[in-house]
Design a protein around this motif. Structure first.
Motif, PDB file in Angstrom:
ATOM      1  N   PHE A  73      -2.915 -44.374 -31.853  1.00 17.21           N
ATOM      2  CA  PHE A  73      -3.878 -43.936 -30.781  1.00 17.21           C
ATOM      3  C   PHE A  73      -4.003 -44.862 -29.883  1.00 17.21           C
ATOM      4  CE2 PHE A  73      -5.016 -41.201 -34.221  1.00 17.21           C
ATOM      5  CZ  PHE A  73      -5.212 -39.879 -33.629  1.00 17.21           C
ATOM      6  N   THR A  74      -3.376 -46.101 -30.022  1.00 16.55           N
ATOM      7  CA  THR A  74      -3.312 -46.935 -28.774  1.00 16.55           C
ATOM      8  C   THR A  74      -2.509 -46.972 -27.705  1.00 16.55           C
ATOM      9  OG1 THR A  74      -2.162 -48.743 -30.087  1.00 16.55           O
ATOM     10  CG2 THR A  74      -4.571 -48.591 -30.465  1.00 16.55           C
ATOM     11  N   GLN A  79       4.399 -42.396 -25.006  1.00 17.79           N
ATOM     12  CA  GLN A  79       5.022 -42.952 -26.078  1.00 17.79           C
ATOM     13  C   GLN A  79       4.390 -42.193 -27.560  1.00 17.79           C
ATOM     14  OE1 GLN A  79       4.347 -47.169 -26.273  1.00 17.79           O
ATOM     15  NE2 GLN A  79       5.420 -47.544 -28.198  1.00 17.79           N
ATOM     16  N   GLN A  80       3.133 -41.557 -27.428  1.00 17.06           N
ATOM     17  CA  GLN A  80       2.860 -40.872 -28.576  1.00 17.06           C
ATOM     18  C   GLN A  80       3.753 -39.748 -28.704  1.00 17.06           C
ATOM     19  OE1 GLN A  80      -1.093 -40.210 -27.519  1.00 17.06           O
ATOM     20  NE2 GLN A  80      -1.774 -41.783 -28.491  1.00 17.06           N
ATOM     21  N   GLU A 105     -10.522 -31.678 -32.585  1.00 10.90           N
ATOM     22  CA  GLU A 105      -9.932 -30.858 -31.478  1.00 10.90           C
ATOM     23  C   GLU A 105      -8.576 -31.274 -31.215  1.00 10.90           C
ATOM     24  OE1 GLU A 105     -11.401 -28.553 -29.995  1.00 10.90           O
ATOM     25  OE2 GLU A 105     -13.235 -28.849 -31.032  1.00 10.90           O
ATOM     26  N   ARG A 106      -7.685 -30.380 -31.102  1.00  4.59           N
ATOM     27  CA  ARG A 106      -6.263 -30.691 -30.970  1.00  4.59           C
ATOM     28  C   ARG A 106      -6.287 -31.617 -29.471  1.00  4.59           C
ATOM     29  NH1 ARG A 106      -2.445 -28.209 -27.986  1.00  4.59           N
ATOM     30  NH2 ARG A 106      -3.614 -26.361 -27.578  1.00  4.59           N
ATOM     31  N   MET A 107      -5.307 -32.621 -29.439  1.00  4.43           N
ATOM     32  CA  MET A 107      -5.029 -33.690 -28.484  1.00  4.43           C
ATOM     33  C   MET A 107      -4.060 -32.764 -27.553  1.00  4.43           C
ATOM     34  SD  MET A 107      -5.619 -37.289 -30.090  1.00  4.43           S
ATOM     35  CE  MET A 107      -5.470 -38.109 -28.442  1.00  4.43           C
ATOM     36  N   LYS A 167     -10.155 -42.421 -36.225  1.00  6.43           N
ATOM     37  CA  LYS A 167     -10.121 -41.975 -34.923  1.00  6.43           C
ATOM     38  C   LYS A 167      -9.244 -40.763 -34.446  1.00  6.43           C
ATOM     39  CE  LYS A 167      -9.033 -47.109 -34.390  1.00  6.43           C
ATOM     40  NZ  LYS A 167      -8.173 -48.234 -33.854  1.00  6.43           N
ATOM     41  N   GLY A 168      -8.876 -40.167 -35.446  1.00  4.61           N
ATOM     42  CA  GLY A 168      -8.229 -38.725 -35.424  1.00  4.61           C
ATOM     43  C   GLY A 168      -7.576 -38.342 -36.614  1.00  4.61           C
TER      44      GLY A 168
END
Length: 566
Positions: A73-74, A79-80, A105-107, A167-168
């Motif tokens: 998440f950083t 890159q994700q 919620e979907r990112m 965080k998710g």
């Protein structure tokens, strides 16, 4: 010597018994070992398959979980997405990955699929399964397996939180096509098979022989597994045993993966699994059969000379057992059997002499007992001229009633003694009350009602009279429970006491007393009929009526006291 040789040969034949025992123990022990080996083999098979299944699932799962080790998440969105794409490209078992925020919620842009042209319905189903797992999620969680595509490939959806605090979330679809291939490669003998089922008894993979119906919850091992999961759902279960009957009987083993709730099951027909057991049993049984056949032939040859005279001994021994003393065995052989026959005949004659002497002594002793009992009863009757002979008459009538009720001879003697002694307790009642010519007062009646308990205490220490204590103590109990001294009711009153009570009442009605004259039999029976069901047992009253009828007594017009002779 001839008898000795015959017995010696029979003892040799008798060696077949330990042979049979050893053979039976060998069969049992060897069978247990082979059955245990077959079951241990089934157990080892499912254990090995479980390890392979763990390896099959661990690699793609660890690849997805590894995203959390890269501070996912950083990283910037580009890159994700690259990280998600690398997981999909390197692990073909991973079909889809979706990233959710801490709020579920979907990112945007963080949803990747191994197939580019995935139908919208498949995307929506994947996301729905993932969202369902996020409710209260604290660790790795798995959804129920679904089948996708025309090939009905089983798919497993998993989800897990990222970070602490969260965080998710990351959710992924894993293909179980490799599981189906793995089960097809594994073999259980020539006709056995493996399959995997979920916690609801639905087939996930394998088991081509089970048919197309995915619900196999009624299958023996699966049904057993579901019962175990109901009692302890979080335990790691393992079981091996026989299931089913007849041609459908199988040796099955299963083990459970607690995290997924799946069970790996192996099944093999009993005939095939225990093939070695059957072969071993047949060989041993054939050897035992041969040994038994030889033993039977030898026994038939060498026992013939013994069985003939022994049959004569057996017949005469049965006659002795039946009480026919003096029976003699006729054996002319001049050997040990001949000597045994002479001894037997001497014993039989001695027993006959002892029996005659014992019968004479017993009759004398029994007569002495009866005379003593009659003397005790007369000591009571002598106090009151109106009751003289009452106890003897009650005993006689009681015996007639008991004989009508088909009681055994032993109980008829007990009725005779019990009838004679039923009022023995009146010895302890003062004569002023016992011989009073008018009706007793309540206080005097209370004293008079103590005589059953007094009589019981008198004859209690006499072991010979133990069996008649019930007649003495309970002859004033009433069928409706209002009697004395114990307020017994109905069948609670001993049968002998019920008979004595009926005979006592009958004699009281047909004998002259200070307060009444002797009644005619017709009137006496009318009174007994009225007392039937209240004071007296109806069956006993009816038996007395039959006794009178069999004696040829006409009830109408008969006005003399009656004594029923045996």
């Amino acid at each position: 010597m001839r008898l000795f040789k015959a017995i010696l040969l029979l003892m040799l034949v008798a060696s077949i018994i330990p042979t049979l025992m050893v053979g039976w123990l060998s069969v049992s022990h060897t069978r247990e070992l082979l059955v245990r080996d077959a079951q241990e083999l089934a157990q080892e098979r499912v254990k090995q398959l479980r390890l392979k299944l763990d390896n099959l699932l661990s690699e793609p799962t660890e690849a997805v979980v590894a995203l959390t080790n890269t501070a996912f998440f950083t990283h910037p969105p580009v890159q994700q997405r690259a990280l998600l794409g690398s997981v999909l490209s390197q692990h073909r078992e991973v079909l889809a990955i979706t990233v959710f925020t801490a709020q579920g919620e979907r990112m945007p842009g963080l949803q990747a699929f191994a197939v580019n042209d995935l139908p919208p319905t498949a995307v929506a189903e994947h996301e729905a399964r993932a969202r369902a797992l996020l409710q209260g999620l604290t660790g790795m969680s798995y959804a129920e397996v679904v089948h996708q595509g025309p090939q009905h490939v089983p798919v497993l959806t998993l989800a897990f939180p990222v970070g602490e605090p969260v965080k998710g979330y990351i959710a992924a679809d894993l293909s179980l096509a490799g599981l189906q291939e793995l089960l097809l490669q594994e073999r259980v003998g020539s006709s056995g098979f493996f399959y995997v089922t979920d916690r609801h008894g639905h087939l996930l993979a394998g088991g081509a022989a089970l048919g197309e119906n995915p619900d196999i919850s009624q299958r023996g091992p699966v049904e057993h597994l579901l019962r175990q999961l109901t009692h302890s759902p979080d335990s790691e279960h393992f079981h091996v045993g026989n299931f089913g009957k007849g041609k459908d009987a199988t040796v099955a083993a299963y083990t459970v993966l607690p995290e997924l709730g799946w069970a790996i099951v192996s099944e093999q027909p009993v005939v095939q699994a225990y093939h070695q057991v059957g072969s071993m049993e047949r060989r041993i049984l054939m050897a035992l059969g041969g040994a038994i056949l030889v033993a039977l032939v030898l026994a038939a040859v060498f026992s013939r000379n013994l069985t003939r005279p022994l049959k004569n001994f057996t017949a005469k021994a049965l006659e002795l057992a039946g009480g026919k003393f003096g029976a003699e065995v006729e054996i002319r052989q001049k050997n040990e059997l001949g000597e045994l026959a002479q001894t037997f005949n001497y014993m039989s004659k001695q027993l006959m002499a002892y029996d005659m002497e014992n019968r004479r002594l017993y009759e004398s002793l029994e007569q002495g007992y009866l005379e003593t009992i009659v003397a005790l009863a007369n000591s009571i009757d002598s106090k009151d001229a109106y009751t003289r002979g009452h106890s003897q008459r009650v005993g006689d009538v009681a015996v007639e009633i008991g004989r009508e009720l088909t009681l055994p001879e032993r109980q008829l003697k007990q009725l005779q003694y019990g009838g004679i002694l039923h009022d023995i307790g009146k010895i302890g009642i003062v004569e002023s009350i016992l011989c009073k010519q008018s009706r007793l007062t309540d206080a005097e009646m209370a004293i008079m009602r103590e005589h059953p308990a007094i009589g019981d205490s008198i004859i209690g220490p006499v072991s010979f009279l133990t069996s008649v204590r019930a007649c003495v103590r309970s002859h004033h109990e009433r069928w409706d429970g209002s009697g004395y001294p114990d307020k017994l009711k109905g069948e609670e009153i001993p049968m002998l006491a019920r008979i004595v009570a009926c005979a006592d009442t009958f004699d009281a009605c047909t004998s002259t007393r200070p307060y009444q004259k002797a009644m005619p039999l017709e009137q006496a029976m009318q009174i007994l009929d009225k007392l039937s069901g209240a004071q007296l047992d109806p069956k006993v009253v009816e038996a007395l009526r039959r006794v009178l009828q069999k004696k040829g007594v006409r009830l109408e017009g008969h006005r003399q006291p009656v004594k029923l002779a045996s």
